[in-house]
Motif scaffolding. Sequence first.
Motif, PDB file in Angstrom:
ATOM      1  N   ARG A   5      29.144 -16.639  84.910  1.00 36.44           N
ATOM      2  CA  ARG A   5      29.492 -18.057  84.811  1.00 36.44           C
ATOM      3  C   ARG A   5      28.520 -18.743  83.864  1.00 36.44           C
ATOM      4  O   ARG A   5      27.455 -19.212  84.266  1.00 36.44           O
ATOM      5  N   THR A   6      28.896 -18.787  82.595  1.00 37.35           N
ATOM      6  CA  THR A   6      28.052 -19.426  81.590  1.00 37.35           C
ATOM      7  C   THR A   6      28.253 -20.940  81.634  1.00 37.35           C
ATOM      8  O   THR A   6      29.182 -21.448  82.268  1.00 37.35           O
ATOM      9  N   ASP A   7      27.378 -21.661  80.932  1.00 35.88           N
ATOM     10  CA  ASP A   7      27.488 -23.124  80.881  1.00 35.88           C
ATOM     11  C   ASP A   7      28.847 -23.562  80.336  1.00 35.88           C
ATOM     12  O   ASP A   7      29.432 -24.546  80.800  1.00 35.88           O
ATOM     13  N   SER A   8      29.346 -22.847  79.330  1.00 31.39           N
ATOM     14  CA  SER A   8      30.629 -23.237  78.736  1.00 31.39           C
ATOM     15  C   SER A   8      31.773 -23.074  79.732  1.00 31.39           C
ATOM     16  O   SER A   8      32.713 -23.883  79.748  1.00 31.39           O
ATOM     17  N   PHE A 249      29.718   5.321  76.968  1.00 31.82           N
ATOM     18  CA  PHE A 249      30.592   4.154  77.104  1.00 31.82           C
ATOM     19  C   PHE A 249      30.163   3.252  78.254  1.00 31.82           C
ATOM     20  O   PHE A 249      30.412   2.043  78.227  1.00 31.82           O
ATOM     21  N   ALA A 250      29.539   3.826  79.270  1.00 29.96           N
ATOM     22  CA  ALA A 250      29.117   3.020  80.417  1.00 29.96           C
ATOM     23  C   ALA A 250      28.099   1.963  80.019  1.00 29.96           C
ATOM     24  O   ALA A 250      27.984   0.932  80.686  1.00 29.96           O
ATOM     25  N   VAL A 251      27.372   2.200  78.925  1.00 30.59           N
ATOM     26  CA  VAL A 251      26.395   1.218  78.452  1.00 30.59           C
ATOM     27  C   VAL A 251      27.079  -0.116  78.145  1.00 30.59           C
ATOM     28  O   VAL A 251      26.503  -1.191  78.353  1.00 30.59           O
ATOM     29  N   LEU A 252      28.315  -0.065  77.658  1.00 27.58           N
ATOM     30  CA  LEU A 252      29.031  -1.296  77.328  1.00 27.58           C
ATOM     31  C   LEU A 252      29.259  -2.157  78.572  1.00 27.58           C
ATOM     32  O   LEU A 252      29.449  -3.369  78.466  1.00 27.58           O
ATOM     33  N   GLY A 253      29.269  -1.524  79.746  1.00 23.76           N
ATOM     34  CA  GLY A 253      29.537  -2.259  80.973  1.00 23.76           C
ATOM     35  C   GLY A 253      28.458  -3.251  81.351  1.00 23.76           C
ATOM     36  O   GLY A 253      28.700  -4.157  82.154  1.00 23.76           O
ATOM     37  N   VAL A 254      27.257  -3.135  80.783  1.00 20.47           N
ATOM     38  CA  VAL A 254      26.176  -4.063  81.132  1.00 20.47           C
ATOM     39  C   VAL A 254      26.201  -5.304  80.243  1.00 20.47           C
ATOM     40  O   VAL A 254      25.463  -6.252  80.503  1.00 20.47           O
ATOM     41  N   LEU A 255      27.034  -5.293  79.211  1.00 22.52           N
ATOM     42  CA  LEU A 255      27.119  -6.465  78.330  1.00 22.52           C
ATOM     43  C   LEU A 255      27.971  -7.537  78.993  1.00 22.52           C
ATOM     44  O   LEU A 255      28.922  -7.245  79.713  1.00 22.52           O
ATOM     45  N   PRO A 256      27.676  -8.817  78.757  1.00 20.16           N
ATOM     46  CA  PRO A 256      28.313  -9.905  79.523  1.00 20.16           C
ATOM     47  C   PRO A 256      29.683 -10.339  79.014  1.00 20.16           C
ATOM     48  O   PRO A 256      30.162 -11.407  79.369  1.00 20.16           O
ATOM     49  N   LEU A 257      30.333  -9.531  78.166  1.00 20.84           N
ATOM     50  CA  LEU A 257      31.654  -9.865  77.652  1.00 20.84           C
ATOM     51  C   LEU A 257      32.715  -8.994  78.313  1.00 20.84           C
ATOM     52  O   LEU A 257      32.563  -7.761  78.381  1.00 20.84           O
ATOM     53  N   ILE A 258      33.772  -9.627  78.790  1.00 24.97           N
ATOM     54  CA  ILE A 258      34.807  -8.907  79.539  1.00 24.97           C
ATOM     55  C   ILE A 258      35.438  -7.790  78.710  1.00 24.97           C
ATOM     56  O   ILE A 258      35.650  -6.694  79.201  1.00 24.97           O
ATOM     57  N   VAL A 259      35.737  -8.068  77.442  1.00 24.29           N
ATOM     58  CA  VAL A 259      36.424  -7.073  76.624  1.00 24.29           C
ATOM     59  C   VAL A 259      35.597  -5.794  76.488  1.00 24.29           C
ATOM     60  O   VAL A 259      36.139  -4.683  76.519  1.00 24.29           O
ATOM     61  N   LEU A 260      34.271  -5.929  76.380  1.00 26.61           N
ATOM     62  CA  LEU A 260      33.404  -4.748  76.278  1.00 26.61           C
ATOM     63  C   LEU A 260      33.248  -4.056  77.635  1.00 26.61           C
ATOM     64  O   LEU A 260      33.223  -2.848  77.728  1.00 26.61           O
ATOM     65  N   ALA A 261      33.148  -4.862  78.698  1.00 31.50           N
ATOM     66  CA  ALA A 261      33.049  -4.275  80.040  1.00 31.50           C
ATOM     67  C   ALA A 261      34.307  -3.487  80.364  1.00 31.50           C
ATOM     68  O   ALA A 261      34.234  -2.384  80.930  1.00 31.50           O
ATOM     69  N   GLU A 262      35.458  -4.025  80.008  1.00 32.10           N
ATOM     70  CA  GLU A 262      36.711  -3.308  80.266  1.00 32.10           C
ATOM     71  C   GLU A 262      36.775  -2.020  79.459  1.00 32.10           C
ATOM     72  O   GLU A 262      37.223  -0.985  79.962  1.00 32.10           O
TER      73      GLU A 262
END
Length: 262
Positions: A5-8, A249-262
């Motif tokens: 939940r970012t400020d935006s 690929f699991a490394v992408l899961g720690v990034l805060p963007l949904i598209v990369l987590a998916e």
Amino acid sequence: SFTKRTDSVVADEATARHFPAGRGNPLNILGPADKLEDIKQIALSIPGVAGAAFYTGIPEGTPGAEMAPPRVVDGIGEVDAVLKYEANSPEAFKVLKSLRASLHSQLGPNVYVGGYTAINYDSQEASTRDRNVIIPIVILVILLILMLLLRSIIAPILLMLSVVASFVATLGACALVFNHVFRFPGADASFPLFAFTFLVALGVDYNIFLMTRVREETLVIGTRAGTLKALIVTGGVITSAGVVLAATFAVLGVLPLIVLAE
């Protein structure tokens, strides 16, 4: 777009509680200057449109801004339409389609509807079209390659069915995890195509490693014994490669963007 939940996101939710949800991302309707009033009235007649106004180029809140004439450049003006719904929601897409259909039927094709909602909708349509075209082509090309490699018809068909089954199973598992575990608000429109590309490419690679060895061994020691020996020899390599790939690929899961987590 965000896993947190970012400020935006908080600001967007606060705006939606007190103002039309699409206020921050209006639809931008471009058309001939002499049709701007018609464009505005058509926009206001569409259910789901909370308001429409001419684009004047003067910041909102400036004294006299509401009385300023529309800004016209090269005979083209703009009407901004605010939706009652969030800009990237299914409801907003329905309003966009209705608005485009009404404008084109009444004013002709030279009226264009852009903006954040339109970009997302058109991106989804393009992704759907690409998926429906690219996936069958990829399957056919790989099937032909496997037939040439294995000098067989039935085996390549079975191998492709196994890969497609893994793709369908992956989509189902992802839907469960995305919707009910992580509770993502939605999946990226390009996700099915990317998932197919990775799964089929990698799945077929591993099938080729295995089946090439199977074919070599069966010519020497028979089908059953050759298949077992090929599994023993290549199983560790394939499994290790799969584990390394999954960890990468699991490394992408720690990034805060949904598209990369998916």
